[in-house]
Design a protein around this motif. Structure first.
Motif, PDB file in Angstrom:
ATOM      1  N   GLU A  25      30.318  30.703  30.983  1.00 36.31           N
ATOM      2  CA  GLU A  25      30.146  31.712  29.933  1.00 36.31           C
ATOM      3  C   GLU A  25      31.053  32.932  30.164  1.00 36.31           C
ATOM      4  N   VAL A  26      31.569  33.067  31.381  1.00 37.65           N
ATOM      5  CA  VAL A  26      32.456  34.203  31.676  1.00 37.65           C
ATOM      6  C   VAL A  26      33.894  33.823  31.325  1.00 37.65           C
ATOM      7  N   ASP A  27      34.601  34.701  30.598  1.00 38.03           N
ATOM      8  CA  ASP A  27      35.969  34.411  30.187  1.00 38.03           C
ATOM      9  C   ASP A  27      36.996  35.218  30.982  1.00 38.03           C
ATOM     10  N   VAL A  28      36.577  36.400  31.410  1.00 40.10           N
ATOM     11  CA  VAL A  28      37.501  37.271  32.133  1.00 40.10           C
ATOM     12  C   VAL A  28      36.820  37.771  33.401  1.00 40.10           C
ATOM     13  N   VAL A  29      37.505  37.680  34.518  1.00 41.04           N
ATOM     14  CA  VAL A  29      37.000  38.327  35.728  1.00 41.04           C
ATOM     15  C   VAL A  29      37.959  39.469  36.033  1.00 41.04           C
ATOM     16  N   ALA A  30      37.451  40.690  35.982  1.00 40.45           N
ATOM     17  CA  ALA A  30      38.300  41.860  36.202  1.00 40.45           C
ATOM     18  C   ALA A  30      37.887  42.538  37.498  1.00 40.45           C
ATOM     19  N   ARG A  57      43.304  40.939  36.867  1.00 40.68           N
ATOM     20  CA  ARG A  57      42.305  40.128  36.185  1.00 40.68           C
ATOM     21  C   ARG A  57      42.681  38.662  36.210  1.00 40.68           C
ATOM     22  N   THR A  58      41.684  37.817  36.114  1.00 40.11           N
ATOM     23  CA  THR A  58      41.916  36.386  35.904  1.00 40.11           C
ATOM     24  C   THR A  58      41.107  35.987  34.685  1.00 40.11           C
ATOM     25  N   PHE A  59      41.743  35.241  33.791  1.00 42.01           N
ATOM     26  CA  PHE A  59      41.045  34.921  32.544  1.00 42.01           C
ATOM     27  C   PHE A  59      41.448  33.549  32.031  1.00 42.01           C
ATOM     28  N   ARG A  60      40.653  33.078  31.080  1.00 39.87           N
ATOM     29  CA  ARG A  60      40.889  31.757  30.517  1.00 39.87           C
ATOM     30  C   ARG A  60      42.043  31.786  29.527  1.00 39.87           C
ATOM     31  N   ARG A  61      42.573  30.609  29.274  1.00 40.24           N
ATOM     32  CA  ARG A  61      43.733  30.496  28.400  1.00 40.24           C
ATOM     33  C   ARG A  61      43.460  31.004  26.981  1.00 40.24           C
ATOM     34  N   SER A  62      42.211  30.848  26.532  1.00 44.25           N
ATOM     35  CA  SER A  62      41.878  31.317  25.180  1.00 44.25           C
ATOM     36  C   SER A  62      42.063  32.832  25.079  1.00 44.25           C
ATOM     37  N   VAL A  63      41.766  33.540  26.167  1.00 50.00           N
ATOM     38  CA  VAL A  63      41.929  34.996  26.176  1.00 50.00           C
ATOM     39  C   VAL A  63      43.416  35.336  26.096  1.00 50.00           C
ATOM     40  N   ARG A  64      44.191  34.582  26.860  1.00 48.66           N
ATOM     41  CA  ARG A  64      45.649  34.775  26.842  1.00 48.66           C
ATOM     42  C   ARG A  64      46.190  34.552  25.430  1.00 48.66           C
ATOM     43  N   ASP A  65      45.722  33.495  24.751  1.00 44.40           N
ATOM     44  CA  ASP A  65      46.189  33.229  23.388  1.00 44.40           C
ATOM     45  C   ASP A  65      45.856  34.396  22.467  1.00 44.40           C
ATOM     46  N   SER A  66      44.643  34.926  22.603  1.00 47.43           N
ATOM     47  CA  SER A  66      44.249  36.053  21.757  1.00 47.43           C
ATOM     48  C   SER A  66      45.107  37.277  22.040  1.00 47.43           C
ATOM     49  N   GLY A  88      37.733  41.489  23.294  1.00 45.80           N
ATOM     50  CA  GLY A  88      36.351  41.160  23.601  1.00 45.80           C
ATOM     51  C   GLY A  88      36.240  40.118  24.702  1.00 45.80           C
ATOM     52  N   TYR A  89      35.467  39.097  24.496  1.00 46.18           N
ATOM     53  CA  TYR A  89      35.144  38.043  25.473  1.00 46.18           C
ATOM     54  C   TYR A  89      34.199  38.571  26.546  1.00 46.18           C
ATOM     55  N   GLU A  90      33.600  37.648  27.235  1.00 51.47           N
ATOM     56  CA  GLU A  90      32.640  37.992  28.287  1.00 51.47           C
ATOM     57  C   GLU A  90      33.416  38.374  29.549  1.00 51.47           C
ATOM     58  N   THR A  91      33.227  39.591  30.018  1.00 52.30           N
ATOM     59  CA  THR A  91      33.965  40.046  31.190  1.00 52.30           C
ATOM     60  C   THR A  91      33.027  40.335  32.346  1.00 52.30           C
ATOM     61  N   GLU A  92      33.386  39.817  33.509  1.00 54.64           N
ATOM     62  CA  GLU A  92      32.592  40.131  34.704  1.00 54.64           C
ATOM     63  C   GLU A  92      33.448  41.001  35.620  1.00 54.64           C
ATOM     64  N   TYR A  93      32.882  42.085  36.119  1.00 56.75           N
ATOM     65  CA  TYR A  93      33.626  42.991  36.984  1.00 56.75           C
ATOM     66  C   TYR A  93      33.262  42.745  38.438  1.00 56.75           C
ATOM     67  N   ILE A  94      34.282  42.631  39.264  1.00 60.05           N
ATOM     68  CA  ILE A  94      33.997  42.512  40.697  1.00 60.05           C
ATOM     69  C   ILE A  94      34.737  43.634  41.427  1.00 60.05           C
ATOM     70  N   PRO A  95      34.131  44.191  42.461  1.00 59.69           N
ATOM     71  CA  PRO A  95      34.796  45.274  43.184  1.00 59.69           C
ATOM     72  C   PRO A  95      35.872  44.734  44.127  1.00 59.69           C
ATOM     73  N   TYR A  96      36.911  45.509  44.338  1.00 60.27           N
ATOM     74  CA  TYR A  96      37.901  45.140  45.352  1.00 60.27           C
ATOM     75  C   TYR A  96      38.472  46.419  45.947  1.00 60.27           C
ATOM     76  N   VAL A  97      39.017  46.292  47.136  1.00 55.01           N
ATOM     77  CA  VAL A  97      39.625  47.449  47.788  1.00 55.01           C
ATOM     78  C   VAL A  97      41.134  47.252  47.766  1.00 55.01           C
ATOM     79  N   ALA A  98      41.845  48.191  47.135  1.00 54.85           N
ATOM     80  CA  ALA A  98      43.297  48.081  47.066  1.00 54.85           C
ATOM     81  C   ALA A  98      43.902  48.383  48.430  1.00 54.85           C
TER      82      ALA A  98
END
Ligand code: UDP
Ligand code: MG
Length: 311
Positions: free
Chosen positions: A115-120, A159-168, A187-197
């Motif tokens: 159900e998740v389309d984008v992981v940011a 971010r990593t996302f599905r091809r449908s997001v890229r098409d949009s 839009g699309y379902e986005t999940e946020y994950i923390p990271y340390v730069a």
């Protein structure tokens, strides 16, 4: 092809080889195919030379798109997405501030949660000065208030996302591109994950305060027309103030016959009103300019050279 890593590079000669090595290391026995799509954004150093070496060696599948000049990171992202053939697309910087290992987690997340389309990824702890983070905070407060889209304050383009997001995203043909806003817009379902730069591997950041300010204006003007509305409010407000002041002057004159010497007042008012007018004209100009730019319908980038591989 499972995953395409889209990597915009501007003067990253010292980083690209290390970046590829880090990717190969991180994706060793991951069990799926991946490719790296490098976009050389008109670098002035040996970046292209080094990219060509990587392309020749093909230690992992590598594509190189080389621009005819510097078009900016956003154009690089666009070109990279166009040439990406992966089922998942990841936007990542070349300077190793964003560890490729995190991408594996992102891919796993997309695999596990259909159900998740984008992981940011958003920056957990900012390594920058308090002044800069203060301005960034102001910017996100302002843009979220002004525009129709809402942006996560610390989210990056990582971010990593599905091809449908890229098409949009590719369907949005705007010339002035502001990725964070575009992601929010599609839009699309986005999940946020923390990271340390991490620290930059080599070279220095291309962002100056002026560039960041321009980027902020880009984001606001690109995603909202409220500044135009606010300039009308400002006009109404000053007009009301002027009328009130006029009434006051007339009443004073009739009641007490005071002849106000107000030289300073006049100067201040002229300056104030003049600057308000210039400010509002500037706002209108931003929008008119954008319409002009868009109406020329120029491409987002010009590629001078494209190196691919046999798929
Ligand atoms: N970049 C680009 N074109 C530009 C400026 C930057 O392709 O005009 C790339 C740069 O090579 C890097 C990424 O965008 O891979 C992020 O840039 P930088 O590291 O300078 O930004 P920071 O990490 O400081 O925000
Ligand atoms: Mg960086």
């Amino acid at each position: 092809m499972k995953l395409s890593l889209v990597v915009p590079c501007y003067n990253e000669a010292g980083n690209v080889a290390a970046f590829q090595a880090a990717v190969i290391e991180a994706f060793r026995d991951c069990g799926y195919d991946y490719e790296i799509v490098f976009v050389n954004d008109g670098s002035r150093d040996a970046t292209l030379h080094n990219l060509k070496k990587l392309h020749q060696a093909q230690e992992c599948p590598v594509k190189v798109i080389s621009f005819s000049r510097n078009f900016g990171k956003e154009s690089g992202i666009y070109a990279g997405m166009e040439h990406a053939s992966g089922e998942y697309i990841c936007l990542i910087d070349a300077d190793l501030q964003q560890q490729p290992g995190i991408v594996r987690d992102m891919v796993r997340l997309l695999d596990e949660k259909p159900e998740v389309d984008v992981v940011a990824a958003y920056q957990d702890r900012r390594g920058e000065g308090t002044v800069l983070s203060f301005f960034k905070k102001c910017f996100y407060g302002l843009i979220n208030h002004l525009s129709d889209v809402s942006l996560h304050a610390d989210a990056s383009d990582f971010r990593t996302f599905r091809r449908s997001v890229r098409d949009s995203l590719l369907e949005l043909g705007e010339y002035h591109r502001f990725s964070k806003g575009l992601f929010a817009w599609v839009g699309y379902e986005t999940e946020y994950i923390p990271y340390v730069a991490c620290k930059r591997h080599s070279g220095k950041s291309k962002w100056s305060f002026r560039k960041l300010l321009n980027y902020a204006i880009e984001g606001i003007v690109g995603f909202s027309t409220k500044p135009l509305r606010y300039s009308i409010y400002l006009g109404i407000l000053t007009a009301l103030a002027a009328v009130l002041y006029m009434v006051l002057v007339i009443v004073e004159k009739l009641a007490w016959g005071i002849d106000i010497p107000g030289y300073a007042t006049v100067i201040v008012l002229i300056l104030l009103l003049g600057s308000i007018q210039l400010f509002c004209i500037g706002i209108i100009g931003e929008y008119v300019g954008r319409t002009f730019e868009q109406s020329k319908d120029r491409p987002v980038y010009v590629a001078k050279e494209i190196l691919t591989y046999e798929e």
